[in-house]
Design a protein around this motif. Structure first.
Motif, PDB file in Angstrom:
ATOM      1  N   GLN A 124     -19.044 -19.243  33.665  1.00  0.00           N
ATOM      2  CA  GLN A 124     -18.978 -18.757  32.268  1.00  0.00           C
ATOM      3  C   GLN A 124     -19.926 -17.577  32.065  1.00  0.00           C
ATOM      4  O   GLN A 124     -19.583 -16.600  31.401  1.00  0.00           O
ATOM      5  N   ILE A 125     -21.120 -17.664  32.645  1.00  0.00           N
ATOM      6  CA  ILE A 125     -22.087 -16.562  32.491  1.00  0.00           C
ATOM      7  C   ILE A 125     -21.536 -15.277  33.106  1.00  0.00           C
ATOM      8  O   ILE A 125     -21.648 -14.194  32.527  1.00  0.00           O
ATOM      9  N   SER A 126     -20.888 -15.391  34.283  1.00  0.00           N
ATOM     10  CA  SER A 126     -20.385 -14.153  34.899  1.00  0.00           C
ATOM     11  C   SER A 126     -19.248 -13.561  34.069  1.00  0.00           C
ATOM     12  O   SER A 126     -19.136 -12.348  33.940  1.00  0.00           O
ATOM     13  N   LYS A 127     -18.435 -14.426  33.444  1.00  0.00           N
ATOM     14  CA  LYS A 127     -17.383 -13.910  32.546  1.00  0.00           C
ATOM     15  C   LYS A 127     -18.005 -13.248  31.304  1.00  0.00           C
ATOM     16  O   LYS A 127     -17.511 -12.240  30.801  1.00  0.00           O
ATOM     17  N   TYR A 128     -19.072 -13.842  30.815  1.00  0.00           N
ATOM     18  CA  TYR A 128     -19.791 -13.290  29.655  1.00  0.00           C
ATOM     19  C   TYR A 128     -20.312 -11.892  30.011  1.00  0.00           C
ATOM     20  O   TYR A 128     -20.140 -10.930  29.247  1.00  0.00           O
ATOM     21  N   LYS A 129     -20.923 -11.774  31.192  1.00  0.00           N
ATOM     22  CA  LYS A 129     -21.479 -10.476  31.613  1.00  0.00           C
ATOM     23  C   LYS A 129     -20.388  -9.415  31.760  1.00  0.00           C
ATOM     24  O   LYS A 129     -20.587  -8.248  31.392  1.00  0.00           O
TER      25      LYS A 129
ATOM     26  N   GLY B  53     -20.988 -20.166  26.542  1.00  0.00           N
ATOM     27  CA  GLY B  53     -19.710 -20.056  27.247  1.00  0.00           C
ATOM     28  C   GLY B  53     -19.492 -18.669  27.808  1.00  0.00           C
ATOM     29  O   GLY B  53     -20.410 -18.043  28.340  1.00  0.00           O
ATOM     30  N   ALA B  54     -18.263 -18.160  27.641  1.00  0.00           N
ATOM     31  CA  ALA B  54     -17.932 -16.842  28.187  1.00  0.00           C
ATOM     32  C   ALA B  54     -18.149 -15.721  27.169  1.00  0.00           C
ATOM     33  O   ALA B  54     -17.759 -14.577  27.396  1.00  0.00           O
ATOM     34  N   GLY B  55     -18.752 -16.065  26.031  1.00  0.00           N
ATOM     35  CA  GLY B  55     -19.187 -15.033  25.101  1.00  0.00           C
ATOM     36  C   GLY B  55     -18.194 -14.542  24.071  1.00  0.00           C
ATOM     37  O   GLY B  55     -18.511 -13.658  23.272  1.00  0.00           O
ATOM     38  N   GLU B  56     -16.957 -15.109  24.065  1.00  0.00           N
ATOM     39  CA  GLU B  56     -15.956 -14.583  23.115  1.00  0.00           C
ATOM     40  C   GLU B  56     -16.490 -14.605  21.678  1.00  0.00           C
ATOM     41  O   GLU B  56     -16.448 -13.613  20.970  1.00  0.00           O
ATOM     42  N   MET B  57     -16.980 -15.792  21.262  1.00  0.00           N
ATOM     43  CA  MET B  57     -17.452 -15.920  19.886  1.00  0.00           C
ATOM     44  C   MET B  57     -18.796 -15.225  19.678  1.00  0.00           C
ATOM     45  O   MET B  57     -19.049 -14.641  18.636  1.00  0.00           O
TER      46      MET B  57
ATOM     47  N   ILE C  39     -31.334  -6.087  18.419  1.00  0.00           N
ATOM     48  CA  ILE C  39     -31.011  -7.515  18.462  1.00  0.00           C
ATOM     49  C   ILE C  39     -31.311  -8.048  19.859  1.00  0.00           C
ATOM     50  O   ILE C  39     -30.807  -7.529  20.859  1.00  0.00           O
ATOM     51  N   ASN C  40     -32.164  -9.055  19.931  1.00  0.00           N
ATOM     52  CA  ASN C  40     -32.385  -9.760  21.205  1.00  0.00           C
ATOM     53  C   ASN C  40     -31.480 -10.985  21.202  1.00  0.00           C
ATOM     54  O   ASN C  40     -31.650 -11.877  20.367  1.00  0.00           O
ATOM     55  N   ASN C  41     -30.528 -11.017  22.117  1.00  0.00           N
ATOM     56  CA  ASN C  41     -29.578 -12.133  22.163  1.00  0.00           C
ATOM     57  C   ASN C  41     -29.804 -12.946  23.440  1.00  0.00           C
ATOM     58  O   ASN C  41     -29.483 -12.494  24.525  1.00  0.00           O
ATOM     59  N   ASP C  42     -30.393 -14.128  23.289  1.00  0.00           N
ATOM     60  CA  ASP C  42     -30.606 -15.017  24.436  1.00  0.00           C
ATOM     61  C   ASP C  42     -29.487 -16.045  24.479  1.00  0.00           C
ATOM     62  O   ASP C  42     -29.088 -16.578  23.440  1.00  0.00           O
ATOM     63  N   VAL C  43     -28.994 -16.310  25.688  1.00  0.00           N
ATOM     64  CA  VAL C  43     -27.862 -17.224  25.868  1.00  0.00           C
ATOM     65  C   VAL C  43     -28.270 -18.367  26.793  1.00  0.00           C
ATOM     66  O   VAL C  43     -28.745 -18.125  27.902  1.00  0.00           O
ATOM     67  N   ILE C  44     -28.088 -19.594  26.322  1.00  0.00           N
ATOM     68  CA  ILE C  44     -28.295 -20.778  27.160  1.00  0.00           C
ATOM     69  C   ILE C  44     -26.910 -21.259  27.567  1.00  0.00           C
ATOM     70  O   ILE C  44     -26.077 -21.558  26.702  1.00  0.00           O
ATOM     71  N   GLU C  45     -26.640 -21.289  28.866  1.00  0.00           N
ATOM     72  CA  GLU C  45     -25.300 -21.679  29.347  1.00  0.00           C
ATOM     73  C   GLU C  45     -25.427 -22.206  30.778  1.00  0.00           C
ATOM     74  O   GLU C  45     -25.858 -21.478  31.661  1.00  0.00           O
TER      75      GLU C  45
END
Length: 292
Positions: free
Chosen positions: A94-99, A62-66, A83-89
């Motif tokens: 949502q990805i642009s909000k996460y970024k 999602g947008a990364g809040e959690m 930490i390598n954090n990979d995100v499937i979305e």
């Protein structure tokens, strides 16, 4: 003739609008945050033992809040570790909000983010095609299993990617929530067209037991104020009704008998409780932590 009901997911903008209103009116994120504060430190207590790098996979981030809350707990437990954090979305929005969220956050210097704009199934297919099996120290799937075609197969696949000390964390609506009551009675009346499946924490033990997996279950209390749903013509109320039924403009498009029955049931103890003249929908969550 009433116009045919269409799935809310057919209009991504309205879906996002209704989802944001749901987050505003519910204690969804507060309940998850409480879990992250209180129980997550125990869950992740040994995922990074002896490691200089911890690999985290967020499925449906999602947008990364959690995600950022979870990462801060992993950082606190393993200070200085990369930490390598990979995100499937699948949603570009949502990805642009996460970024944006990552750009504004501090204390992320030892975290490397990689976003994959795809669904869980597309990720799995791509990995299989590339003959890759990257292993992960922590995988989490928060409120996303509704959107996969084959829930047991999805869990089996991501479970197969766990390192020996790793954990797979799943959060879903609880089998004791108002969602379960609604879905059991009305699921067949809503226009989902395979876009979404009704799965709650009550469905998982059977799947996990048959796969021979070890797991722990937690119940998180949560509620949502749906009082505005009962005010005729209230725009927010109509949006929340869309979210509850996964139906585009439910208030306008549902057959009158279905709408009448559903509104009655939404007030009843199986779905909600009435306090101080307000109607609070039971939005309880179930957390499942699966061992490698």
């Amino acid at each position: 003739m009433a116009s045919p009901m269409r799935s809310l997911l057919a209009d991504p903008d309205r879906y996002l609008q209704s989802f944001r209103l749901f987050l505003e009116r519910s204690t969804e994120h507060q309940s998850m945050l409480e879990f992250v504060e209180r129980q997550l430190p125990d869950v992740i207590a040994s995922i990074g033992n002896g490691k200089s790098t911890i690999n985290v996979l967020s499925v449906g981030g999602g947008a990364g809040e959690m995600d950022l809350q979870i990462l801060s707990k992993i950082q606190a437990r393993y200070p200085g570790v990369t930490i390598n954090n990979d995100v499937i979305e699948p949603s570009a929005d949502q990805i642009s909000k996460y970024k944006e969220r990552v750009a504004q956050a501090s204390n992320l210097e030892n975290i490397k983010f990689t976003w994959h704009r795809e669904t869980a199934y597309e990720y799995e297919s791509r990995m299989n095609a590339e003959k890759k099996t990257k292993k992960w120290d922590f995988i989490h799937m928060i409120q996303m299993l509704y959107y996969v075609k084959d829930v047991p197969a999805t869990i089996r696949y991501f479970h197969s990617l766990l390192e020996s000390q790793a954990k797979l964390l799943i959060i879903l609506v609880s089998g004791k929530s108002g969602w379960e009551t609604l879905w059991k009675k009305y699921g067949s009346s809503f226009p989902l067209e395979d876009l979404c499946s009704y799965v709650s924490s009550a469905d998982l033990p059977r799947m996990l037991d048959s796969a021979g997996l070890k797991y722990q279950l937690y119940e998180l209390p949560s509620h949502m104020d749906i009082t505005s749903c009962f005010i005729e013509g209230d725009k927010d109320g109509e949006l929340l009704l869309d979210f509850l039924t996964e139906t585009l403009d439910f208030a306008k498009n549902a057959p009158p008998e279905l709408k009448h029955q559903l509104m009655e049931d939404l007030r009843k103890p199986g779905c909600s409780e009435i306090r101080d003249g307000k109607v609070f929908f039971n939005n309880n969550l179930g957390v499942i932590v699966i061992e490698p």
